[in-house]
Scaffold this active site. Structure first.
Site, PDB file in Angstrom:
ATOM      1  N   SER A  56       0.833  -1.146   0.196  1.00  0.00           N
ATOM      2  CA  SER A  56       0.008  -0.038  -0.081  1.00  0.00           C
ATOM      3  C   SER A  56       0.966   1.210   0.122  1.00  0.00           C
ATOM      4  O   SER A  56       0.447   2.234  -0.720  1.00  0.00           O
ATOM      5  CB  SER A  56      -0.958  -0.115   1.323  1.00  0.00           C
ATOM      6  N   HIS A  62      -5.234  -3.451  -3.093  1.00  0.00           N
ATOM      7  CA  HIS A  62      -4.640  -2.544  -4.101  1.00  0.00           C
ATOM      8  C   HIS A  62      -4.468  -3.066  -5.533  1.00  0.00           C
ATOM      9  O   HIS A  62      -4.061  -2.442  -6.390  1.00  0.00           O
ATOM     10  CB  HIS A  62      -3.400  -1.773  -3.882  1.00  0.00           C
ATOM     11  N   LYS A  70     -11.405   0.846  -2.275  1.00  0.00           N
ATOM     12  CA  LYS A  70     -10.401   1.360  -3.235  1.00  0.00           C
ATOM     13  C   LYS A  70     -10.868   1.455  -4.778  1.00  0.00           C
ATOM     14  O   LYS A  70     -11.525   2.238  -5.266  1.00  0.00           O
ATOM     15  CB  LYS A  70      -9.273   0.751  -3.008  1.00  0.00           C
TER      16      LYS A  70
HETATM   17  C1  LIG Z   1      -6.936  -0.059   2.925  1.00  0.00           C
HETATM   18  C2  LIG Z   1      -6.184  -1.429   3.400  1.00  0.00           C
HETATM   19  C3  LIG Z   1      -6.805  -2.267   4.106  1.00  0.00           C
HETATM   20  C4  LIG Z   1      -8.004  -1.832   5.104  1.00  0.00           C
HETATM   21  O1  LIG Z   1      -9.300  -1.787   4.441  1.00  0.00           O
HETATM   22  P1  LIG Z   1     -10.327  -0.856   4.854  1.00  0.00           P
HETATM   23  O2  LIG Z   1     -11.576  -1.269   4.100  1.00  0.00           O
HETATM   24  O3  LIG Z   1      -9.812   0.553   4.453  1.00  0.00           O
HETATM   25  O4  LIG Z   1     -10.650  -1.046   6.241  1.00  0.00           O
HETATM   26  C5  LIG Z   1      -6.450  -3.597   4.297  1.00  0.00           C
HETATM   27  N1  LIG Z   1      -5.391  -3.867   3.902  1.00  0.00           N
HETATM   28  C6  LIG Z   1      -4.420  -3.122   2.757  1.00  0.00           C
HETATM   29  C7  LIG Z   1      -3.385  -3.577   2.121  1.00  0.00           C
HETATM   30  C8  LIG Z   1      -5.216  -1.881   2.465  1.00  0.00           C
HETATM   31  O5  LIG Z   1      -4.625  -1.003   1.790  1.00  0.00           O
END
Ligand SMILES: *Cc1c(COP(=O)(O)O)cnc(C)c1O
Length: 395
Positions: free
Chosen positions: A182, A210, A242
């Site tokens: 991330s 991602h 995302k």
């Molecule tokens: C954003 C993210 C999460 C958390 O997801 P949310 O739905 O925002 O709680 C988990 N793992 C990774 C790698 C992320 O980038």
């Protein structure tokens, strides 16, 4: 009394963070329009959202949300296992399983909860959880919550991961990794990790927050893009907030995994199901993410444009071919100063500082979206090239 006061202690910790120049601040975003956003009355061109495909404001999602809300209202009013599991949830789970080539899928309210619940359900005391050092915070927290022995290997270091697994040959073991990291944007060595897990009898879990929507021919994510299947990666988690532009997350895999999570994942069992209208909107996003390959092609072209330009300017690019294109500045204050300079020029790029990234590795985390225009990228490059102390002209 010598008992420490908890609120005082917390305030002291916040003050220490401020002193170190690491305090985080909230910003109220007043309006969003594609890659543009308005904050403090100013219109800014954003390079920091995770809306990689530009779906968050798509009319098909908004319509689906409205229609479902018209018929079902807003809240699900219950946990899934009581009476909160609606047809919208069931249809979305089926679409996600089909898309990712898994037997079944299970919705969670957030990615954070999906990872906590999955690790807590799979692991217990005495088990080994092997993780990349740069994994997302919730994977690390999940292993700790489960009481498993957490071993973290240096980023993408297969040999180290292998040594950690072999040091606990008798233990049940889960190897968990981000698919796309991330804060770095690079992709995990998934084929090598899958081979390692097969030879060591460990279970592989990939968090593709991602990668889903962005990687692979139809956007099925980093696992499919690596040519791997459910047999190689039995535990696949991805988020809906995302590239899909909605909110929530899911875990996909064999029926036995999904059934077990339904029984034992505490963050699934003891929480309210996501609003059904949100599931309906997400379903519309899944359809678009698969169909609109032009969004991925557009993103690929913007990434190439940014990297070529940044390379020409001698900017400190990282080894990423994803929508996450960080510039490594090192010093937290330097990253903050750079972000402020960009903001004065109407560009919103966020400085990522420790503890989110390791000490000495502060960076500008630049993210691109299919909705950016070439001219937007050029404008960003121009501003980056003129930042004091980062481009070639200052080396
Ligand atoms: C954003 C993210 C999460 C958390 O997801 P949310 O739905 O925002 O709680 C988990 N793992 C990774 C790698 C992320 O980038």
């Amino acid at each position: 009394m010598t008992r420490p006061d908890l609120l005082q202690r917390l305030s002291a910790q916040a003050a220490a963070r401020e002193q170190a120049g690491l305090r985080r601040r909230l910003r109220v975003v007043e309006q969003v329009e594609g890659p543009w956003l308005q904050a403090d009355g100013r219109r800014l061109l954003g390079f920091c959202s995770n809306d990689y495909l530009g779906l968050a404001q798509h009319p098909a999602l908004v319509d689906a949300l409205k229609r479902a809300a018209d018929s079902d209202g807003v809240g699900s009013a219950s946990a899934h296992l009581i009476c909160g599991h609606r047809r919208e949830h069931a249809a979305l789970e089926e679409a996600l399983a089909t898309w990712t080539g898994r037997e079944r899928a299970l919705l969670f309210s957030t990615g954070y909860m999906a990872n906590l619940g999955t690790l807590q359900a799979l692991l217990g005391r005495g088990d080994a959880c092997i993780q990349d050092k740069l994994n997302h915070a919730c994977l690390l927290d999940g292993a700790q919550l489960a009481g498993a022995e957490l071993k973290r290997y240096p980023h993408a270091d297969i040999d180290a991961a292998g040594r950690q697994l072999r040091s606990r040959p008798e233990a049940a073991a889960l190897l968990a990794t981000d698919g796309v990291f991330s804060m770095d944007g690079d992709t995990a060595p998934l084929r090598e990790l899958a081979a390692l897990c097969t030879s060591e009898g460990a279970t592989l879990m990939v968090d593709d927050a991602h990668g889903l929507g962005v990687l692979g021919a139809d956007g099925a994510g980093s696992v499919t893009a690596a040519g791997l299947t459910q047999a190689d990666v039995p535990v696949l988690m991805a988020t809906l907030g995302k590239a899909l532009g909605c909110s929530g997350a899911f875990v996909a895999g064999p029926a036995g995994l999904i059934d077990g999570l339904t029984q034992f994942a505490r963050t699934y069992v003891y929480t309210t199901a996501m609003p059904p209208a949100l599931a309906a909107a997400t379903h519309a996003a899944v359809v678009l993410a698969q169909q609109d390959s032009w969004r991925r092609e557009r993103l690929t072209s913007l990434i190439a444009r940014f990297r070529a330009g940044a390379h020409q300017l001698g900017l400190p690019l990282m080894a990423s071919s994803s929508a996450i294109q960080p510039l490594l500045l090192g010093d937290a204050q330097a990253a903050l100063d750079a972000a402020r300079t960009l903001e004065r020029q109407g560009l919103l790029v966020v400085a990522i500082r420790p503890p989110t990234v390791p000490q000495g590795q502060a960076r500008l985390r630049i993210t691109l979206s299919a909705l950016h225009e070439d001219a937007h990228v050029d404008r960003l490059l121009d501003a980056l090239g003129r930042l004091p102390g980062i481009g070639r002209s200052h080396a």
